[in-house]
Design an enzyme around this catalytic site. Structure first.
Site, mmCIF file in Angstrom:
data_model
loop_
_atom_site.group_PDB
_atom_site.id
_atom_site.type_symbol
_atom_site.label_atom_id
_atom_site.label_comp_id
_atom_site.label_asym_id
_atom_site.label_seq_id
_atom_site.Cartn_x
_atom_site.Cartn_y
_atom_site.Cartn_z
ATOM 1 N N ARG A 63 33.703 24.470 25.404
ATOM 2 C CA ARG A 63 33.927 25.435 24.316
ATOM 3 C C ARG A 63 34.873 24.782 23.308
ATOM 4 N NH1 ARG A 63 35.256 29.810 28.840
ATOM 5 N NH2 ARG A 63 33.133 30.439 29.376
ATOM 6 N N ASN A 104 42.243 44.202 37.547
ATOM 7 C CA ASN A 104 42.895 43.776 36.307
ATOM 8 C C ASN A 104 42.596 44.783 35.200
ATOM 9 O OD1 ASN A 104 44.188 42.440 34.265
ATOM 10 N ND2 ASN A 104 42.624 40.855 34.019
ATOM 11 N N ASP A 105 43.394 45.876 35.216
ATOM 12 C CA ASP A 105 43.277 46.881 34.157
ATOM 13 C C ASP A 105 44.361 46.546 33.134
ATOM 14 O OD1 ASP A 105 42.923 49.074 32.613
ATOM 15 O OD2 ASP A 105 43.093 50.555 34.205
ATOM 16 N N LYS A 146 40.552 35.989 35.034
ATOM 17 C CA LYS A 146 41.074 35.003 36.011
ATOM 18 C C LYS A 146 41.877 33.920 35.300
ATOM 19 C CE LYS A 146 36.946 33.806 37.334
ATOM 20 N NZ LYS A 146 36.162 34.662 36.416
ATOM 21 N N GLY A 147 41.231 33.341 34.273
ATOM 22 C CA GLY A 147 41.877 32.246 33.531
ATOM 23 C C GLY A 147 43.177 32.707 32.883
ATOM 24 N N ARG A 203 25.728 36.729 32.234
ATOM 25 C CA ARG A 203 27.005 36.855 32.968
ATOM 26 C C ARG A 203 27.213 38.297 33.434
ATOM 27 N NH1 ARG A 203 31.226 32.358 31.669
ATOM 28 N NH2 ARG A 203 29.798 30.639 31.344
ATOM 29 N N ARG A 251 35.962 37.936 23.590
ATOM 30 C CA ARG A 251 36.358 36.530 23.752
ATOM 31 C C ARG A 251 35.565 35.644 22.783
ATOM 32 N NH1 ARG A 251 36.152 33.726 29.627
ATOM 33 N NH2 ARG A 251 33.935 33.499 29.119
ATOM 34 N N GLY A 275 36.129 36.091 40.698
ATOM 35 C CA GLY A 275 35.892 37.374 40.039
ATOM 36 C C GLY A 275 34.858 37.152 38.961
ATOM 37 N N PRO A 276 34.257 38.214 38.444
ATOM 38 C CA PRO A 276 33.195 38.028 37.444
ATOM 39 C C PRO A 276 33.710 37.404 36.161
ATOM 40 C CG PRO A 276 33.837 40.334 37.607
ATOM 41 C CD PRO A 276 34.539 39.627 38.724
HETATM 42 N N1 LIG Z 1 43.936 43.053 31.504
HETATM 43 C C1 LIG Z 1 43.323 42.695 30.386
HETATM 44 N N2 LIG Z 1 43.149 43.576 29.394
HETATM 45 C C2 LIG Z 1 42.514 43.232 28.258
HETATM 46 N N3 LIG Z 1 42.008 42.015 28.017
HETATM 47 C C3 LIG Z 1 42.149 41.087 28.974
HETATM 48 C C4 LIG Z 1 42.811 41.366 30.209
HETATM 49 N N4 LIG Z 1 42.790 40.252 30.965
HETATM 50 C C5 LIG Z 1 42.163 39.300 30.246
HETATM 51 N N5 LIG Z 1 41.782 39.790 29.056
HETATM 52 C C6 LIG Z 1 40.999 39.113 28.012
HETATM 53 O O1 LIG Z 1 39.662 39.046 28.482
HETATM 54 C C7 LIG Z 1 39.040 37.839 28.049
HETATM 55 C C8 LIG Z 1 38.464 37.111 29.273
HETATM 56 O O2 LIG Z 1 39.552 36.615 30.048
HETATM 57 P P1 LIG Z 1 39.463 35.221 30.788
HETATM 58 O O3 LIG Z 1 38.888 34.202 29.877
HETATM 59 O O4 LIG Z 1 40.788 34.985 31.388
HETATM 60 O O5 LIG Z 1 38.375 35.598 31.889
HETATM 61 P P2 LIG Z 1 37.824 34.721 33.113
HETATM 62 O O6 LIG Z 1 37.729 35.637 34.274
HETATM 63 O O7 LIG Z 1 38.628 33.507 33.269
HETATM 64 O O8 LIG Z 1 36.371 34.365 32.591
HETATM 65 P P3 LIG Z 1 35.415 33.126 32.995
HETATM 66 O O9 LIG Z 1 35.079 33.287 34.426
HETATM 67 O O10 LIG Z 1 34.223 33.307 32.113
HETATM 68 O O11 LIG Z 1 36.137 31.861 32.725
HETATM 69 C C9 LIG Z 1 40.091 37.046 27.314
HETATM 70 O O12 LIG Z 1 39.882 37.180 25.925
HETATM 71 C C10 LIG Z 1 41.415 37.672 27.747
HETATM 72 O O13 LIG Z 1 42.383 37.586 26.726
HETATM 73 N N1 LIG Z 2 31.786 27.465 42.521
HETATM 74 C C1 LIG Z 2 32.509 27.116 41.466
HETATM 75 N N2 LIG Z 2 32.646 27.979 40.429
HETATM 76 C C2 LIG Z 2 33.415 27.591 39.404
HETATM 77 C C3 LIG Z 2 34.059 26.347 39.364
HETATM 78 N N3 LIG Z 2 34.747 26.253 38.209
HETATM 79 C C4 LIG Z 2 34.551 27.406 37.554
HETATM 80 N N4 LIG Z 2 33.748 28.220 38.264
HETATM 81 C C5 LIG Z 2 33.310 29.573 37.933
HETATM 82 O O1 LIG Z 2 32.292 29.522 36.969
HETATM 83 C C6 LIG Z 2 32.282 30.729 36.233
HETATM 84 C C7 LIG Z 2 32.081 30.462 34.774
HETATM 85 O O2 LIG Z 2 33.150 29.727 34.252
HETATM 86 P P1 LIG Z 2 33.220 29.424 32.676
HETATM 87 O O3 LIG Z 2 34.393 28.523 32.485
HETATM 88 O O4 LIG Z 2 31.919 28.799 32.286
HETATM 89 O O5 LIG Z 2 33.407 30.771 32.005
HETATM 90 C C8 LIG Z 2 33.602 31.444 36.553
HETATM 91 O O6 LIG Z 2 33.326 32.517 37.422
HETATM 92 C C9 LIG Z 2 34.401 30.421 37.286
HETATM 93 O O7 LIG Z 2 35.222 30.996 38.280
HETATM 94 C C10 LIG Z 2 33.898 25.481 40.477
HETATM 95 O O8 LIG Z 2 34.440 24.353 40.560
HETATM 96 N N5 LIG Z 2 33.128 25.897 41.496
#
Ligand SMILES: Nc1ncnc2c1ncn2[C@@H]1O[C@H](COP(=O)(O)OP(=O)(O)OP(=O)(O)O)[C@@H](O)[C@H]1O
Ligand SMILES: Nc1nc2c(ncn2[C@@H]2O[C@H](COP(=O)(O)O)[C@@H](O)[C@H]2O)c(=O)[nH]1
Length: 400
Positions: free
Chosen positions: A173, A300-301, A146-147, A277, A266, A140-141
């Site tokens: 980070r 994810n709303d 996701k995390g 991004r 964030r 996902g973007p």
């Molecule tokens: N449903 C939601 N509503 C509001 N805020 C949210 C929701 N889900 C996640 N967040 C917040 O959005 C921010 C981004 O979430 P997260 O770091 O999990 O995204 P990610 O998809 O893992 O990003 P990346 O791909 O950059 O690692 C975080 O600060 C998190 O607390």
């Molecule tokens: N193709 C891959 N994408 C990955 C991997 N690990 C993370 N990711 C994706 O990168 C972006 C940015 O992550 P960030 O931690 O810098 O915010 C995010 O969309 C991840 O899903 C990988 O091993 N392979």
């Protein structure tokens, strides 16, 4: 090619039976498949490290194959049994989680790699008992959550899920730890490892290199856990076309405005990185929704609602066993055992000597429902104790 190991070719030309143990004191087996003889076993340097050499009988030449996957640790010996497209290796006297291995010689993965590299390729894959669930790929973007969703899952089910720790060339980070959130690495090092076949997938994402090593997925499978991969859409596409069977989930934001707000709130990226991004997000969402990569799309709303949906589609809606079945299984193969094959069943005759008498246990290994394989682990092994002999047959007991 051409350089012979330190035992005589003549030994091999007497048509040894498959799985024949060569009597040269270095614990090698020779398995013949068509024109090729796979000699597997202890290196001649006395380390007992498990090496693979191929003797091409039509050319009369030795081939040193490219070997993919993490190879087994050294052992005091092993049995080898040919199964259609791979060789089953049963290590003698090894620990219960290191006894069963497969050397893939003609699987889809090996054929793909041979075509790509233009060399002879074989691949190691460790056997894990039971049917650990398929890995989960979450894409996902950036900023969609996701995390956050993965952390919730790992916190609620710590013994069920394990995170695949990716490699990345981006800088850590503030709170990120090397080896926990990512393996932070140099570009040149990662590129070399990619060339050496150590990665299941890799992609350039938002200006940095990211990738999932085969080992990252293996470590989780070895812990008997279900592997979660957080990777971008390009990575998900690569995994989809690999032989790793997985469940693919795409997470969508409720709107681009909300995505931007989450990324900004964030506070981990510079303005330039946030804009990059966000630009990439539109294309990722388009591909995530329209391609055939993903099995499920989650919006994810509201975070709690999205998490409940994620659990439901992973089969975690109701009461959940805290430990996967596979972690409970254990088998101990003694040093002294012999092996035979009847269709898809491998019969292992274990001999152990007590103070007064010698006893024999018969174990049946069912290999009819193997799943997965290189790159990664081979699942779906099923063991059954089919008899114990000392004064006669004692009984039957199912181990799995
Ligand atoms: N449903 C939601 N509503 C509001 N805020 C949210 C929701 N889900 C996640 N967040 C917040 O959005 C921010 C981004 O979430 P997260 O770091 O999990 O995204 P990610 O998809 O893992 O990003 P990346 O791909 O950059 O690692 C975080 O600060 C998190 O607390
Ligand atoms: N193709 C891959 N994408 C990955 C991997 N690990 C993370 N990711 C994706 O990168 C972006 C940015 O992550 P960030 O931690 O810098 O915010 C995010 O969309 C991840 O899903 C990988 O091993 N392979």
């Amino acid at each position: 090619m051409g350089e012979a190991p330190a035992f005589l070719v003549d030994d091999l030309q007497n048509e040894p039976l498959n799985g024949f143990e060569l009597k040269n004191g270095t614990c090698k087996t020779a398995t013949t498949i068509g024109n090729k003889m796979y000699v597997i076993g202890g290196a001649d340097d006395g380390t007992l490290s498990i090496e693979v050499q191929i003797f091409d009988r039509s050319l009369g030449e030795w081939i040193h194959p490219t070997v993919h996957g993490t190879k087994p640790l050294s052992s005091k010996g092993h049995s080898a049994v040919f199964l259609n497209d791979r060789i089953l290796i049963l290590k003698k006297g090894a620990k219960s989680d290191d006894q069963i291995w497969f050397l893939e010689v003609d699987t889809q993965y090996v054929r793909q790699q041979q075509k790509q590299l233009g060399t002879e390729v074989v691949a190691w894959s460790k056997g894990v008992t039971g049917n650990a669930e398929k890995p989960v790929v979450i894409s996902g973007p950036s900023g969609v959550g996701k995390g956050t969703l993965i952390s919730m899952l790992m916190k609620e089910f710590p013994s069920m899920f394990g995170f695949s720790v990716s490699h990345t060339t981006r800088a850590p980070r503030g709170m990120e730890k090397d080896g926990v959130h990512y393996h932070f690495t140099e570009k040149s090092v990662m590129e070399k490892e990619i060339k050496d076949g150590k990665f299941l997938e890799f992609a350039s994402v938002h200006g940095n290199l990211y990738g999932t090593s085969v080992e990252a997925v293996e470590v989780v499978a070895d812990a008997g856990k279900r592997c979660i991969l957080d990777i971008d859409v390009q990575g998900a596409r690569s995994v989809r076309s690999s032989s790793l069977e997985a469940v693919f989930i795409f997470v969508c934001p409720p709107s681009m405005e909300e995505l931007e707000k989450r990324l900004r709130d964030r506070g981990t990226e510079t303005e330039e990185q946030i804009l990059k991004r966000l630009r990439n997000a539109a294309a990722e969402i388009e591909q995530g929704k329209s391609s055939n990569i993903f099995d499920f799309i989650l919006y994810n709303d509201n975070l709690e609602e999205c998490y409940e949906k994620l659990k439901k589609l992973l089969g975690l809606g109701g009461c959940v066993a805290a430990t996967p079945k596979s972690a409970l299984r254990e088998l101990n193969l003694p040093l002294d055992h012999s092996v035979s094959k009847i269709d898809d069943k491998i019969i292992i005759n274990c001999i152990s000597s007590g103070l007064e008498k010698e006893s024999k246990n018969l174990i049946m290994l069912d290999v009819s429902a193997l799943k997965g394989g290189a790159p990664g682990r081979t699942r779906g092994l099923d063991f059954q104790a089919i008899g114990s002999f000392s004064d006669g047959l004692i009984g039957m007991e199912r181990l799995s």
